[in-house]
Design a protein around this motif. Structure first.
Motif, PDB file in Angstrom:
ATOM      1  N   ALA A  62       0.838  -1.201   0.000  1.00 29.39           N
ATOM      2  CA  ALA A  62       0.000   0.000   0.000  1.00 29.39           C
ATOM      3  C   ALA A  62       0.875   1.255   0.000  1.00 29.39           C
ATOM      4  O   ALA A  62       0.585   2.227  -0.719  1.00 29.39           O
ATOM      5  CB  ALA A  62      -0.941  -0.005   1.199  1.00 29.39           C
ATOM      6  N   ASP A  63       1.954   1.227   0.773  1.00 22.94           N
ATOM      7  CA  ASP A  63       2.863   2.367   0.803  1.00 22.94           C
ATOM      8  C   ASP A  63       3.628   2.490  -0.512  1.00 22.94           C
ATOM      9  O   ASP A  63       3.898   3.606  -0.979  1.00 22.94           O
ATOM     10  CB  ASP A  63       3.836   2.233   1.979  1.00 22.94           C
ATOM     11  CG  ASP A  63       3.099   2.182   3.300  1.00 22.94           C
ATOM     12  OD1 ASP A  63       2.355   3.129   3.605  1.00 22.94           O
ATOM     13  OD2 ASP A  63       3.255   1.179   4.015  1.00 22.94           O
ATOM     14  N   TYR A  64       3.951   1.356  -1.125  1.00 19.21           N
ATOM     15  CA  TYR A  64       4.613   1.392  -2.434  1.00 19.21           C
ATOM     16  C   TYR A  64       3.717   2.074  -3.458  1.00 19.21           C
ATOM     17  O   TYR A  64       4.195   2.868  -4.281  1.00 19.21           O
ATOM     18  CB  TYR A  64       4.996  -0.017  -2.904  1.00 19.21           C
ATOM     19  CG  TYR A  64       5.563   0.003  -4.293  1.00 19.21           C
ATOM     20  CD1 TYR A  64       6.852   0.465  -4.529  1.00 19.21           C
ATOM     21  CD2 TYR A  64       4.815  -0.412  -5.386  1.00 19.21           C
ATOM     22  CE1 TYR A  64       7.384   0.514  -5.806  1.00 19.21           C
ATOM     23  CE2 TYR A  64       5.327  -0.376  -6.670  1.00 19.21           C
ATOM     24  CZ  TYR A  64       6.609   0.093  -6.875  1.00 19.21           C
ATOM     25  OH  TYR A  64       7.117   0.150  -8.149  1.00 19.21           O
ATOM     26  N   ALA A  65       2.417   1.793  -3.420  1.00 23.20           N
ATOM     27  CA  ALA A  65       1.484   2.442  -4.350  1.00 23.20           C
ATOM     28  C   ALA A  65       1.521   3.960  -4.148  1.00 23.20           C
ATOM     29  O   ALA A  65       1.509   4.721  -5.129  1.00 23.20           O
ATOM     30  CB  ALA A  65       0.076   1.901  -4.152  1.00 23.20           C
ATOM     31  N   TRP A  66       1.579   4.395  -2.893  1.00 27.43           N
ATOM     32  CA  TRP A  66       1.695   5.828  -2.626  1.00 27.43           C
ATOM     33  C   TRP A  66       3.041   6.358  -3.109  1.00 27.43           C
ATOM     34  O   TRP A  66       3.118   7.455  -3.657  1.00 27.43           O
ATOM     35  CB  TRP A  66       1.513   6.120  -1.139  1.00 27.43           C
ATOM     36  CG  TRP A  66       0.084   6.108  -0.725  1.00 27.43           C
ATOM     37  CD1 TRP A  66      -0.553   5.162   0.034  1.00 27.43           C
ATOM     38  CD2 TRP A  66      -0.907   7.076  -1.050  1.00 27.43           C
ATOM     39  NE1 TRP A  66      -1.871   5.489   0.187  1.00 27.43           N
ATOM     40  CE2 TRP A  66      -2.117   6.661  -0.464  1.00 27.43           C
ATOM     41  CE3 TRP A  66      -0.891   8.265  -1.786  1.00 27.43           C
ATOM     42  CZ2 TRP A  66      -3.293   7.395  -0.588  1.00 27.43           C
ATOM     43  CZ3 TRP A  66      -2.066   8.989  -1.913  1.00 27.43           C
ATOM     44  CH2 TRP A  66      -3.241   8.557  -1.316  1.00 27.43           C
ATOM     45  N   PHE A  67       4.111   5.578  -2.905  1.00 30.92           N
ATOM     46  CA  PHE A  67       5.427   6.006  -3.377  1.00 30.92           C
ATOM     47  C   PHE A  67       5.371   6.275  -4.879  1.00 30.92           C
ATOM     48  O   PHE A  67       5.853   7.299  -5.357  1.00 30.92           O
ATOM     49  CB  PHE A  67       6.506   4.962  -3.065  1.00 30.92           C
ATOM     50  CG  PHE A  67       7.871   5.404  -3.503  1.00 30.92           C
ATOM     51  CD1 PHE A  67       8.696   6.091  -2.636  1.00 30.92           C
ATOM     52  CD2 PHE A  67       8.321   5.160  -4.790  1.00 30.92           C
ATOM     53  CE1 PHE A  67       9.953   6.533  -3.046  1.00 30.92           C
ATOM     54  CE2 PHE A  67       9.564   5.597  -5.215  1.00 30.92           C
ATOM     55  CZ  PHE A  67      10.383   6.280  -4.329  1.00 30.92           C
ATOM     56  N   GLU A  68       4.773   5.348  -5.619  1.00 33.64           N
ATOM     57  CA  GLU A  68       4.662   5.524  -7.079  1.00 33.64           C
ATOM     58  C   GLU A  68       3.939   6.814  -7.434  1.00 33.64           C
ATOM     59  O   GLU A  68       4.354   7.526  -8.344  1.00 33.64           O
ATOM     60  CB  GLU A  68       3.912   4.352  -7.711  1.00 33.64           C
ATOM     61  CG  GLU A  68       4.753   3.139  -7.946  1.00 33.64           C
ATOM     62  CD  GLU A  68       4.003   2.114  -8.778  1.00 33.64           C
ATOM     63  OE1 GLU A  68       4.572   1.691  -9.797  1.00 33.64           O
ATOM     64  OE2 GLU A  68       2.863   1.772  -8.424  1.00 33.64           O
ATOM     65  N   SER A  69       2.864   7.125  -6.715  1.00 34.41           N
ATOM     66  CA  SER A  69       2.110   8.341  -7.023  1.00 34.41           C
ATOM     67  C   SER A  69       2.880   9.600  -6.628  1.00 34.41           C
ATOM     68  O   SER A  69       2.629  10.674  -7.173  1.00 34.41           O
ATOM     69  CB  SER A  69       0.741   8.316  -6.351  1.00 34.41           C
ATOM     70  OG  SER A  69       0.850   8.482  -4.962  1.00 34.41           O
ATOM     71  N   CYS A  70       3.821   9.474  -5.696  1.00 38.27           N
ATOM     72  CA  CYS A  70       4.624  10.616  -5.253  1.00 38.27           C
ATOM     73  C   CYS A  70       5.881  10.803  -6.094  1.00 38.27           C
ATOM     74  O   CYS A  70       6.529  11.862  -6.014  1.00 38.27           O
ATOM     75  CB  CYS A  70       5.031  10.431  -3.797  1.00 38.27           C
ATOM     76  SG  CYS A  70       3.672  10.532  -2.612  1.00 38.27           S
ATOM     77  N   LEU A  71       6.262   9.813  -6.857  1.00 41.94           N
ATOM     78  CA  LEU A  71       7.500   9.856  -7.636  1.00 41.94           C
ATOM     79  C   LEU A  71       7.511  11.081  -8.547  1.00 41.94           C
ATOM     80  O   LEU A  71       6.621  11.259  -9.373  1.00 41.94           O
ATOM     81  CB  LEU A  71       7.628   8.575  -8.455  1.00 41.94           C
ATOM     82  CG  LEU A  71       8.977   8.217  -9.029  1.00 41.94           C
ATOM     83  CD1 LEU A  71      10.005   8.052  -7.908  1.00 41.94           C
ATOM     84  CD2 LEU A  71       8.882   6.942  -9.832  1.00 41.94           C
TER      85      LEU A  71
END
Length: 113
Positions: A62-71
């Motif tokens: 779930a945090d990885y999905a947020w990381f992708e959106s923040c990239l």
């Protein structure tokens, strides 16, 4: 403050450690996140741990999905759009005001159980 008094509190570093007794300027110099005047490490760091965007005490898919959106890519890249303050607080491990592949490398060190 305006009287020349310094205020001190906790500083959460990019290495997920908390340091008491710092002011905001010192915390910024070490690329940390100042937790506020008179705060302490006893209260922990904002957002739990680095990389834990959803604040559920783990760094998972779930945090990885947020990381992708923040990239955002590096600051100097063409078309750079700054990530949100929350994205930078949680994912800008190296404190350079972007979320890029250097931050991804650090994110992989905290990902998982």
């Amino acid at each position: 403050d305006s009287n020349g008094c310094a205020f001190f509190g906790a500083c959460c570093s990019a290495m997920r450690s908390c340091l008491d007794g710092n002011d905001a300027a010192v915390c910024a110099a070490i690329r940390g996140v100042f937790q506020g005047n008179q705060s302490s490490c006893a209260g922990g760091c904002a957002y739990g741990t680095w990389g834990d965007f959803d604040g559920d005490a783990d760094v998972d898919a779930a945090d990885y999905a947020w990381f992708e959106s923040c990239l955002s890519g590096p600051v100097r890249a063409a078309g750079y759009v700054p990530p949100s303050p929350q994205c930078r607080t949680v994912f800008d491990f190296d404190g350079d005001h972007d979320v890029d592949l250097f931050d991804f490398a650090a994110f992989t060190t905290v990902f998982g159980p």
